[in-house]
Design a protein around this motif. Structure first.
Motif, PDB file in Angstrom:
ATOM      1  N   ASP A  85       0.802  -1.218   0.000  1.00 13.09           N
ATOM      2  CA  ASP A  85       0.000   0.000   0.000  1.00 13.09           C
ATOM      3  C   ASP A  85       0.840   1.277   0.000  1.00 13.09           C
ATOM      4  O   ASP A  85       0.292   2.373  -0.049  1.00 13.09           O
ATOM      5  CB  ASP A  85      -0.960   0.009   1.198  1.00 13.09           C
ATOM      6  N   ARG A 136      -8.764   0.655  18.137  1.00 12.11           N
ATOM      7  CA  ARG A 136      -9.216   0.322  16.785  1.00 12.11           C
ATOM      8  C   ARG A 136     -10.188  -0.865  16.818  1.00 12.11           C
ATOM      9  O   ARG A 136     -11.252  -0.830  16.201  1.00 12.11           O
ATOM     10  CB  ARG A 136      -8.017   0.011  15.884  1.00 12.11           C
ATOM     11  N   GLU A 184     -12.249  -4.839   9.635  1.00 15.08           N
ATOM     12  CA  GLU A 184     -12.859  -5.541   8.513  1.00 15.08           C
ATOM     13  C   GLU A 184     -13.037  -7.027   8.816  1.00 15.08           C
ATOM     14  O   GLU A 184     -13.910  -7.692   8.261  1.00 15.08           O
ATOM     15  CB  GLU A 184     -11.999  -5.354   7.262  1.00 15.08           C
ATOM     16  N   THR A 219      -0.264  -0.605  13.287  1.00 12.76           N
ATOM     17  CA  THR A 219       0.466  -0.860  14.513  1.00 12.76           C
ATOM     18  C   THR A 219       1.961  -0.816  14.217  1.00 12.76           C
ATOM     19  O   THR A 219       2.435  -1.512  13.328  1.00 12.76           O
ATOM     20  CB  THR A 219       0.093  -2.249  15.055  1.00 12.76           C
TER      21      THR A 219
HETATM   22  O1  LIG Z   1      -4.217   0.747   4.650  1.00 10.36           O
HETATM   23  C1  LIG Z   1      -3.800  -0.307   5.100  1.00 10.36           C
HETATM   24  C2  LIG Z   1      -3.726  -0.562   6.493  1.00 10.36           C
HETATM   25  C3  LIG Z   1      -3.233  -1.771   6.924  1.00 10.36           C
HETATM   26  N1  LIG Z   1      -2.819  -2.717   6.037  1.00 10.36           N
HETATM   27  C4  LIG Z   1      -2.292  -4.013   6.531  1.00 10.36           C
HETATM   28  O2  LIG Z   1      -3.119  -4.548   7.539  1.00 10.36           O
HETATM   29  C5  LIG Z   1      -2.364  -5.445   8.333  1.00 10.36           C
HETATM   30  C6  LIG Z   1      -2.710  -5.306   9.796  1.00 10.36           C
HETATM   31  O3  LIG Z   1      -2.240  -4.127  10.306  1.00 10.36           O
HETATM   32  P1  LIG Z   1      -1.550  -4.002  11.735  1.00 10.36           P
HETATM   33  O4  LIG Z   1      -1.245  -2.581  11.920  1.00 10.36           O
HETATM   34  O5  LIG Z   1      -0.456  -5.001  11.893  1.00 10.36           O
HETATM   35  O6  LIG Z   1      -2.737  -4.319  12.665  1.00 10.36           O
HETATM   36  P2  LIG Z   1      -2.847  -5.274  13.930  1.00 10.36           P
HETATM   37  O7  LIG Z   1      -3.463  -4.466  15.001  1.00 10.36           O
HETATM   38  O8  LIG Z   1      -1.624  -5.998  14.276  1.00 10.36           O
HETATM   39  O9  LIG Z   1      -3.881  -6.257  13.277  1.00 10.36           O
HETATM   40  C7  LIG Z   1      -4.926  -6.952  13.860  1.00 10.36           C
HETATM   41  O10 LIG Z   1      -6.164  -6.253  13.728  1.00 10.36           O
HETATM   42  C8  LIG Z   1      -6.597  -5.974  12.388  1.00 10.36           C
HETATM   43  C9  LIG Z   1      -7.973  -5.378  12.440  1.00 10.36           C
HETATM   44  O11 LIG Z   1      -7.958  -4.174  13.072  1.00 10.36           O
HETATM   45  C10 LIG Z   1      -6.644  -7.234  11.564  1.00 10.36           C
HETATM   46  O12 LIG Z   1      -6.956  -6.918  10.253  1.00 10.36           O
HETATM   47  C11 LIG Z   1      -5.302  -7.906  11.638  1.00 10.36           C
HETATM   48  O13 LIG Z   1      -5.279  -9.058  10.876  1.00 10.36           O
HETATM   49  C12 LIG Z   1      -4.994  -8.243  13.078  1.00 10.36           C
HETATM   50  O14 LIG Z   1      -3.755  -8.923  13.168  1.00 10.36           O
HETATM   51  C13 LIG Z   1      -0.910  -5.181   8.021  1.00 10.36           C
HETATM   52  O15 LIG Z   1      -0.432  -6.239   7.234  1.00 10.36           O
HETATM   53  C14 LIG Z   1      -0.969  -3.901   7.207  1.00 10.36           C
HETATM   54  O16 LIG Z   1       0.057  -3.827   6.283  1.00 10.36           O
HETATM   55  C15 LIG Z   1      -2.889  -2.465   4.693  1.00 10.36           C
HETATM   56  O17 LIG Z   1      -2.510  -3.301   3.873  1.00 10.36           O
HETATM   57  N2  LIG Z   1      -3.377  -1.272   4.245  1.00 10.36           N
END
Ligand SMILES: O=c1ccn([C@@H]2O[C@H](COP(=O)(O)OP(=O)(O)O[C@H]3O[C@H](CO)[C@@H](O)[C@H](O)[C@H]3O)[C@@H](O)[C@H]2O)c(=O)[nH]1
Ligand SMILES: [Mn+2]
Length: 847
Positions: A191, A593, A551, A727
């Motif tokens: 992204d 979130r 989502e 995150t």
């Molecule tokens: O615009 C965006 C925002 C995020 N991501 C991806 O989304 C994933 C999850 O993001 P992260 O910041 O690591 O979130 P976490 O809080 O660790 O994620 C948990 O919470 C999310 C929902 O809020 C779920 O989608 C994840 O699978 C779950 O592991 C990562 O691979 C990001 O690269 C995108 O591809 N595009």
């Protein structure tokens, strides 16, 4: 930590060294579980497998000796809670009547939300894949396989916040996974649209030509090199021990070199671009970012311009590794470095880079938008029947995991109605005492196994295998109509894509993708353009759901609502592993979130009370719980602040008779924990896990959850959603301390209420001590009892907030004993101040 669940008896005596179950055949499923599928197995044996397909997983239920008391206690507590309400209403006597009313409302809410949480846990079920049966059925003697295709999606959003090294480790673990190479394709969604990600992926593909055969030859686990090379003395289970030492050190050396390459990409791109820019551009032209082949990178540029920046650039699709049957289009296969791979399969799965197009005038819909772009692009190429998606901070920890998921999808019982198979999330960067409850075992091993006994676990965002047509919004077989409309209104205007959907529905696709032509790539770029899914069904009834911070839950809800089921897959060697935020602030942002997303879901058309027409009753209750639980925090916050009462000069009682009230409270609170104790027994988690969960709920309830509620209120008034703040996976820069981030305290406004609660409780305990000194002689027995009971409550809150107190201490918390000294000192100071003020006032008054 080994997973609570494990491969069951069916895996016993398995020759495959990769399956840890071979070591521990008995009781791995946990001693509180018994087989629940004996009849099914007998019937399957007698009929020779109803439709020719074997049973591919085993089912276990909790032993009666544990389950019956557990259920009975839930029932008894329900009655106790009802009696408590009746008693309170009858004794509507209080010193502050408005507070009494509020606390009755709070108690009713606690009772209700407890029921929402507890009811769906009535019948936990554990399901364990039978890998031997799968092998027997789908792997042919000539080494080929008839397993169905899988498209693996990885999402990354930023090369800095999400270090490239992790992302590439994730990709390597996928490429090296034990699944037929010609039926597996990996798609990386970037992204950020940064050239550095693409070039890193190309480097990764080169290194994979070494890494993957090495893993295969020596049965390496895990197949993410960073984690593998961290292991002290990995157990050797391969079949060429004589080569291992040499191979290991060569590959290790290559890996270190690979990492250096990754590190140097950024400066190489800058240098190259500077050179090209000075050569090829005119004065005044924007400074482009150039690819190695001398063309301009279509994504975001280092010197950003209006249409080449993160958030505004064209869609990009680049096939890095083609299908194994057509050979790879990497210029040169990396030299095999004196490694002998003569009898090892050196082929690699397909590997594709995708950066969806972005334009500020369209909403990108965050992660869901990225996944949907991958869903469409992959449909044009490999169009696999199954999809599994990973966050870039997770990797495959057990190379058998993809096969394990197949055990559920292909099983003769409910396989065809199974839309997704969710695995538990595990983390390997968490501090040993798990201060902020990152492991979340109570949820992953308790709540999810409970749902597995209903319609199935919810989708948790990563490590989940989907049936492609379920993601497309197609009904499960028992509800499916013959004439499904596949039109542009629903799926978008790409004709090849629409054709791919029809093929997917009719199971007509081939496992070999079409040759890669310019037209194909152009079409793939079209389906990932910024506007392609606008005004279609994407994000509503098709694909991952939009307009929500989480989502995952809502996508699972939409699929369950169509009548599909899901399965929970636990493996003895954890299937996947990832990174969790161990910094309190970061962790709480994540919680905001999640809980904010939950509330958004409640106020959307996917509200569990109205949406999802085919959802089973108890499953619905569980979804309702998932969407309303943050509200509980408002009452908790209120109660946690009530020790302020101690500061009031007179005695005030929220409920009279007070002693009886407190005893009632103690009993129903104690019962929660007895039920919790039985729960952790069947879930196979420890007291520490349980305890951390309780503590973190308290911390969240005084910070993140109320913040989410506030967000929601603002959202309802202004229609602004919660921002997806990725995150941060960057840790505090301290190479000596792996857990340095734990001690890095970053103050944010949402921490204020927790701090106030902490201070209020410290103050209250101090004042209580002071009052005791001043009034001891004058107090009646009843007053003394009341004071003691009240104090008990304060101390309980303090114990729950203990991790927060440590957080405030920052680096000092490396020695938590300091807190045990500091707190009594604080109590004593407050106490002395109280006594001093009292004496002063007395002498002043007597004058
Ligand atoms: O615009 C965006 C925002 C995020 N991501 C991806 O989304 C994933 C999850 O993001 P992260 O910041 O690591 O979130 P976490 O809080 O660790 O994620 C948990 O919470 C999310 C929902 O809020 C779920 O989608 C994840 O699978 C779950 O592991 C990562 O691979 C990001 O690269 C995108 O591809 N595009
Ligand atoms: Mn993450």
């Amino acid at each position: 930590m080994a997973s609570a669940a494990g491969a069951g008896g069916a895996n016993a005596g398995l020759a495959d060294p990769l399956l840890a179950s071979a070591k521990k055949p008995v009781g791995a499923k946990g001693k509180h579980w018994v087989a629940a599928d004996k009849d099914q197995r007998r019937a399957a044996k007698e009929s020779g497998g109803e439709d020719g397909r074997p049973l591919l997983f085993r089912t276990y239920k909790v032993k009666g000796t544990l389950l019956h008391p557990y259920r009975a206690l839930i029932f008894i507590r329900l009655i106790a809670v009802l009696l408590f309400f009746v008693w309170r209403i009858k004794h509507n006597k209080s010193d502050i009547m408005w507070f009494w009313t509020l606390s009755v409302v709070g108690d009713v809410w606690f009772g209700f939300s407890w029921l929402l949480n507890q009811l769906p846990k009535f019948n936990p079920v554990k399901t364990i894949p039978d890998m031997v049966a799968l092998k027997r059925q789908y792997d042919l003697p000539d080494g080929t396989s008839t397993l169905p295709g899988i498209d693996v999606f990885v999402t990354t959003a930023d090369p800095i916040d999400e270090p490239i090294l992790y992302t590439m480790n994730c990709v390597l673990s996928i490429l090296a996974s034990d699944y037929p190479v010609d039926r597996c394709a990996c798609y990386l969604s970037d992204d950020s649209g940064a050239l550095i990600q693409y070039e890193a992926l190309v480097e990764t593909a080169k290194f994979a030509t070494l890494w993957v055969p090495f893993c295969r030859k020596h049965c390496i686990e895990p197949r993410a090199p960073e984690s593998y090379f961290e292991l002290e003395a990995p157990l050797y289970t391969g079949s060429a021990p004589e080569d291992f030492k040499n191979d290991h050190s060569s590959v290790h050396r290559e890996y270190d070199e690979f990492k250096e390459h990754l590190d140097s990409i950024s400066s190489a791109i800058s240098k190259r671009s500077d050179a090209y820019n000075s050569m090829k551009t005119e004065e005044g032209d924007a400074k482009a970012t150039w690819m190695a082949n001398g063309t301009q990178w279509p994504g975001s540029w280092i010197d950003t311009t209006e249409i080449h920046r993160k958030g505004h650039h064209a869609g990009i699709v680049k096939v890095v590794l083609g299908h194994s049957i057509r050979g790879h289009n990497l210029g040169s296969q990396a030299s095999t470095n004196n490694l002998n791979f003569a009898s090892t399969d050196v082929r690699l799965p397909m590997l594709v880079y995708i950066s969806r197009g972005k334009n500020p005038s369209y909403d990108h819909n965050k992660k869901a938008g990225a996944l949907n772009a991958q869903l469409r692009a992959s449909a044009l190429l490999s169009n696999a029947q199954f999809i599994i998606n990973f966050d870039c901070d997770h990797y495959i920890n057990n190379s058998q995991a993809l096969r394990a998921a197949m055990c559920f999808m292909l099983d003769q019982r409910q396989g065809d109605s199974t839309a997704f198979v969710q695995f538990p999330q595990r983390f390997d960067n968490v501090d040993p005492s798990d201060r902020y409850g990152n492991h979340n075992r109570v949820f992953f091993d308790g709540t999810m196994l409970a749902l597995n006994g209903l319609q199935g676990p919810s989708y948790l965002g990563t490590g989940c295998m989907f049936r492609r047509i379920a993601l497309y919004g197609i009904d499960p077989p028992e509800w499916r109509h013959d004439n499904i409309v596949v039109d542009d209104k629903r799926f978008g205007s790409s004709i090849p894509f629409l054709e791919s959907v029809s093929k997917a529905i009719n199971q007509e696709r081939s496992t070999i993708p079409p040759p890669i032509s310019e037209t194909l790539v152009a079409e793939m770029e079209r389906v990932v353009s910024a506007s392609h899914d606008k005004a279609t069904g994407w994000g509503k009834g098709v694909g991952y759901i939009y307009d929500i911070a989480t989502e995952d839950i809502v996508t699972g809800f939409r699929i369950h609502g169509q009548g599909w089921r899901s399965m929970y897959c636990t493996m003895e060697r954890d299937a996947f592993c990832g990174i969790a935020p161990i910094n309190l602030t970061e962790r709480l942002h994540q919680i905001v979130r999640w809980s904010g997303g939950s509330l958004e879901m409640f106020f959307s058309l996917n509200n569990p009370l109205i949406g999802g027409r085919r959802i089973q009753a108890l499953q619905r209750v569980s979804y309702l719980n998932m969407t309303v639980y943050p509200v509980t925090s408002l009452f908790i916050l209120l109660y946690a602040l009530s020790p302020v009462m101690w500061l009031i000069p007179d005695e005030v009682y929220i409920q009279r008779p007070f002693t009886k009230y407190v005893v009632f409270l103690l009993v129903i609170i104690l019962m929660i924990h007895v039920i919790g104790w039985l729960e952790i027994k069947w879930a196979g988690v420890t007291w520490l896990d349980y305890w951390r969960n309780e503590q973190f709920f308290m911390i969240g309830s005084t910070s993140a959850y109320p913040a989410a509620v506030l967000h929601m209120v603002v959202n309802l008034l202004t229609k602004k959603g919660i921002h997806f703040r990725v995150t941060s996976k960057q840790t505090a820069a301290d190479t000596n301390d792996k857990f340095a981030d734990l001690y890095d305290m970053r103050w944010v406004p949402m921490l204020i209420p927790t701090t106030v609660v902490l201070i209020a409780n410290v103050g209250a305990i101090g004042v209580a001590m002071g009052k005791t000194i001043v009034y001891m002689g004058a107090w009646t027995i009843a007053q003394k009892t009341h004071a003691a009971l009240g104090l008990l409550f304060n101390v309980w809150i303090m114990v729950l907030l203990y991790p927060f107190a440590l957080a405030i201490m920052g680096r000092w918390a490396k020695r938590p004993v300091i807190l045990l000294v500091l707190l009594p000192v604080a109590f004593t100071i407050v106490c002395l101040v109280y006594v001093a003020v009292h004496i002063l006032l007395l002498s002043y008054l007597t004058f």
